[in-house]
Design a protein around this motif. Structure first.
Motif, short mmCIF file in Angstrom:
data_model
loop_
_atom_site.label_atom_id
_atom_site.label_comp_id
_atom_site.label_asym_id
_atom_site.label_seq_id
_atom_site.Cartn_x
_atom_site.Cartn_y
_atom_site.Cartn_z
N SER A 57 0.84 -1.21 0.00
CA SER A 57 0.00 0.00 0.00
C SER A 57 0.87 1.24 0.00
O SER A 57 2.08 1.18 0.29
CB SER A 57 -0.90 0.02 1.24
OG SER A 57 -0.10 0.25 2.39
N GLY A 58 0.22 2.36 -0.27
CA GLY A 58 0.91 3.64 -0.20
C GLY A 58 1.21 4.02 1.24
O GLY A 58 2.26 4.62 1.53
N THR A 59 0.31 3.69 2.13
CA THR A 59 0.55 3.98 3.54
C THR A 59 1.82 3.27 4.00
O THR A 59 2.66 3.86 4.69
CB THR A 59 -0.66 3.51 4.38
OG1 THR A 59 -1.82 4.22 3.93
CG2 THR A 59 -0.44 3.78 5.86
N ASN A 62 4.86 5.12 2.60
CA ASN A 62 5.17 6.32 3.40
C ASN A 62 5.85 5.94 4.70
O ASN A 62 6.86 6.55 5.09
CB ASN A 62 3.88 7.09 3.74
CG ASN A 62 3.55 8.18 2.73
OD1 ASN A 62 4.44 8.72 2.06
ND2 ASN A 62 2.27 8.53 2.63
N HIS A 83 -1.56 13.46 3.64
CA HIS A 83 -2.03 12.11 3.96
C HIS A 83 -1.29 11.57 5.19
O HIS A 83 -1.88 10.98 6.09
CB HIS A 83 -1.79 11.19 2.75
CG HIS A 83 -2.59 9.92 2.80
ND1 HIS A 83 -2.23 8.84 3.55
CD2 HIS A 83 -3.76 9.57 2.19
CE1 HIS A 83 -3.12 7.87 3.40
NE2 HIS A 83 -4.07 8.29 2.58
N GLU A 88 -3.13 8.28 8.32
CA GLU A 88 -2.29 7.08 8.52
C GLU A 88 -2.28 6.64 9.98
O GLU A 88 -1.30 6.09 10.47
CB GLU A 88 -0.90 7.30 7.90
CG GLU A 88 -1.05 7.57 6.39
CD GLU A 88 0.21 7.56 5.56
OE1 GLU A 88 1.28 7.24 6.05
OE2 GLU A 88 0.08 7.91 4.36
N GLU A 135 3.59 16.13 -1.08
CA GLU A 135 2.60 15.26 -1.70
C GLU A 135 2.25 15.85 -3.06
O GLU A 135 1.83 17.00 -3.14
CB GLU A 135 1.37 15.26 -0.78
CG GLU A 135 0.40 14.15 -0.94
CD GLU A 135 -0.70 14.25 0.13
OE1 GLU A 135 -0.42 14.11 1.33
OE2 GLU A 135 -1.85 14.52 -0.26
N ASN A 139 -3.71 15.68 -2.29
CA ASN A 139 -5.07 15.13 -2.32
C ASN A 139 -6.10 16.00 -1.62
O ASN A 139 -7.05 16.50 -2.21
CB ASN A 139 -5.04 13.72 -1.70
CG ASN A 139 -6.39 13.19 -1.30
OD1 ASN A 139 -7.36 13.40 -2.01
ND2 ASN A 139 -6.46 12.51 -0.19
N ASP A 168 5.55 11.84 -1.50
CA ASP A 168 4.37 10.97 -1.57
C ASP A 168 3.76 11.19 -2.95
O ASP A 168 3.10 12.19 -3.20
CB ASP A 168 3.39 11.35 -0.44
CG ASP A 168 2.04 10.65 -0.55
OD1 ASP A 168 1.70 10.15 -1.64
OD2 ASP A 168 1.32 10.63 0.47
N ALA A 170 1.50 9.31 -4.58
CA ALA A 170 0.30 8.49 -4.83
C ALA A 170 -0.30 8.86 -6.19
O ALA A 170 -0.71 7.99 -6.95
CB ALA A 170 -0.72 8.68 -3.72
N ARG A 171 -0.34 10.18 -6.46
CA ARG A 171 -0.89 10.66 -7.73
C ARG A 171 0.14 11.45 -8.54
O ARG A 171 -0.21 12.41 -9.23
CB ARG A 171 -2.15 11.50 -7.48
CG ARG A 171 -3.28 10.70 -6.86
CD ARG A 171 -4.59 11.46 -6.77
NE ARG A 171 -5.60 10.64 -6.13
CZ ARG A 171 -5.73 10.48 -4.80
NH1 ARG A 171 -4.92 11.14 -3.98
NH2 ARG A 171 -6.65 9.69 -4.31
N TRP A 194 7.58 7.57 -3.86
CA TRP A 194 6.81 6.37 -4.21
C TRP A 194 5.62 6.76 -5.06
O TRP A 194 5.16 7.92 -5.04
CB TRP A 194 6.36 5.60 -2.95
CG TRP A 194 5.40 6.31 -2.05
CD1 TRP A 194 5.72 7.10 -0.98
CD2 TRP A 194 3.97 6.28 -2.11
NE1 TRP A 194 4.58 7.57 -0.38
CE2 TRP A 194 3.49 7.08 -1.05
CE3 TRP A 194 3.05 5.65 -2.96
CZ2 TRP A 194 2.12 7.28 -0.82
CZ3 TRP A 194 1.69 5.85 -2.74
CH2 TRP A 194 1.25 6.66 -1.67
N SER A 198 -2.62 1.74 -7.46
CA SER A 198 -4.01 1.42 -7.13
C SER A 198 -4.92 2.64 -7.07
O SER A 198 -6.07 2.53 -6.68
CB SER A 198 -4.04 0.71 -5.78
OG SER A 198 -3.46 1.53 -4.79
N LYS A 199 -4.42 3.81 -7.46
CA LYS A 199 -5.29 4.99 -7.54
C LYS A 199 -5.72 5.12 -9.01
O LYS A 199 -6.30 4.20 -9.56
CB LYS A 199 -4.56 6.22 -7.01
CG LYS A 199 -4.14 6.07 -5.54
CD LYS A 199 -5.16 6.62 -4.56
CE LYS A 199 -4.95 6.15 -3.14
NZ LYS A 199 -4.23 7.11 -2.30
C1 LIG Z 1 -4.18 7.00 -1.03
C2 LIG Z 1 -3.04 7.83 -0.59
C3 LIG Z 1 -2.05 7.31 0.25
C4 LIG Z 1 -2.13 5.91 0.83
O1 LIG Z 1 -2.22 4.91 -0.11
P1 LIG Z 1 -2.96 3.52 0.27
O2 LIG Z 1 -2.52 2.60 -0.81
O3 LIG Z 1 -4.41 3.81 0.30
O4 LIG Z 1 -2.43 3.12 1.63
C5 LIG Z 1 -1.00 8.12 0.60
N1 LIG Z 1 -0.91 9.39 0.14
C6 LIG Z 1 -1.84 9.93 -0.66
C7 LIG Z 1 -1.68 11.32 -1.14
C8 LIG Z 1 -2.95 9.18 -1.03
O5 LIG Z 1 -3.89 9.73 -1.79
#
Ligand SMILES: *Cc1c(COP(=O)(O)O)cnc(C)c1O
Length: 339
Positions: A57-59, A62, A83, A88, A135, A139, A168, A170-171, A194, A198-199
């Motif tokens: 996971s992203g969590t 991080n 995030h 978290e 980030e 988000n 971070d 994620a996106r 990272w 999965s987003k």
């Molecule tokens: C979703 C998200 C995370 C965590 O990712 P998971 O896979 O849901 O644990 C971390 N940082 C940001 C900015 C996110 O949107």
């Protein structure tokens, strides 16, 4: 249901499932899963880092990164909307014995001045400022994008004080799609970065942490300690590889859908939204005359999912399982209910 609650709700397509079914696998704790290894190599190449590590996971990405970059008692500077700070479960304090220093900004993007002001002076009583974590996109701030120049300015302040840096991402795919910037250029200033599969990319599971070989070796040990060492994880990595190859282009469409939705929302007196803040696939808007929960419930009964993001704030997120027709339907429903 037209599910705009999050870009995590996407389901794997049958082509993605076929790729998963046909994946070559091995035991990834032994480093022997060829599909995981290939995915890690793909991401390291894309971000131009020495090495990369698949995480569940992203969590976890991080938390592994924070653990690798800090010692107990250190402080990590983050935006107050981040995030790491909000979503978290207090993990940084519990898992790494560090404290977070949340900085309030006008738009969720840390500025060089705000970081400079947050860095602790030397002195026996202060925690040690150790990491600045950004980030991109941001988000909770509405999918706001950092430009490369902005990132360089913030990282320069961090480095001039000897701090380490974490992205971070994620996106990060969305940031790159929105600005046209190269992923590797976005990653270059950071010690660790990272990206999520999965987003918006639409894989069912997984993120990939990238950085120097030393940091990634340390990260592999921390991942195992956290229970993130998976065995035939190539089944999951195959979905990520499929998404990398086939799903990145869709992000531009997702962004166009978000802007179209944002324009319609901003025209309705029931809502408040500055369309210019919508840069990627996230639309955060205010509902000054009603509770966000009430509106979310009303829309849910019409088959539309949004996420309350505050007492008078809603979030809509576009993704690959929301079509242009779906956006038309949402806009029509909003105009009918909230004229
Ligand atoms: C979703 C998200 C995370 C965590 O990712 P998971 O896979 O849901 O644990 C971390 N940082 C940001 C900015 C996110 O949107």
């Amino acid at each position: 249901m037209i599910d705009l609650r999050s870009d995590t709700v996407t389901r794997p397509s049958s082509a993605m499932r076929t790729a998963m079914m046909e994946a070559d696998v091995g035991d990834d704790v032994y480093g022997e899963d060829p599909t995981v290894n290939q995915l890690q190599d793909d991401i390291a190449a894309l971000l131009d880092t020495e090495a990369a590590l698949f995480t569940p996971s992203g969590t976890m990405a991080n938390q592994i990164a924070l653990h690798v970059l800090t010692d107990p008692g250190d402080e990590v500077i983050v935006d107050a909307t981040s995030h790491i700070y909000n979503y978290e479960t207090g993990a940084a304090g519990m898992l790494s014995g560090i404290q977070l220093h949340p900085v309030s900004t006008s738009n969720g993007l840390l500025t060089p001045d705000a970081v400079e002001a947050a860095i602790r002076p030397e002195g026996a009583v202060f925690p040690r400022s150790r990491v600045v974590a950004l980030e991109n996109t941001a988000n909770k701030a509405g999918g706001r994008v950092y430009s490369l120049e902005h990132i360089h300015a913030v990282v320069e302040v961090a480095r001039s004080h000897g701090l380490r840096t974490l992205l971070d991402g994620a996106r990060l795919w969305n940031a790159a799609a929105a600005t046209g910037a190269d992923m590797a250029n976005y990653a270059a200033p950071f010690d660790l970065v990272w990206v999520a599969l999965s987003k918006g990319l639409g894989a069912p599971v997984g993120s990939v942490l990238a950085g120097s070989a030393n940091h990634i070796n340390a990260a592999r040990r921390v991942r195992k300690r956290l229970g993130g060492g998976m065995r035939q994880a190539g089944i999951l990595a195959a979905a990520g590889r499929y998404a990398l190859a086939h799903h990145r282009e869709q992000l531009v469409t997702d962004h166009a859908h978000a802007r179209r939705l944002a324009r319609a929302i901003s025209a309705l007196p029931a809502f408040e939204l500055d369309v210019d803040t919508v840069e990627t696939n996230i639309v955060i808007f205010d509902t000054p005359h009603a509770s966000a929960q009430t509106i979310a419930d009303e829309l849910a009964s019409e088959g539309i999912g949004l996420t309350p993001f505050g007492p008078h704030t809603l979030r809509a997120t576009t993704h690959r399982d929301v079509s242009s027709d779906d956006i038309d339907t949402v806009i029509h429903t909003l105009r009918t209910l909230y004229r």
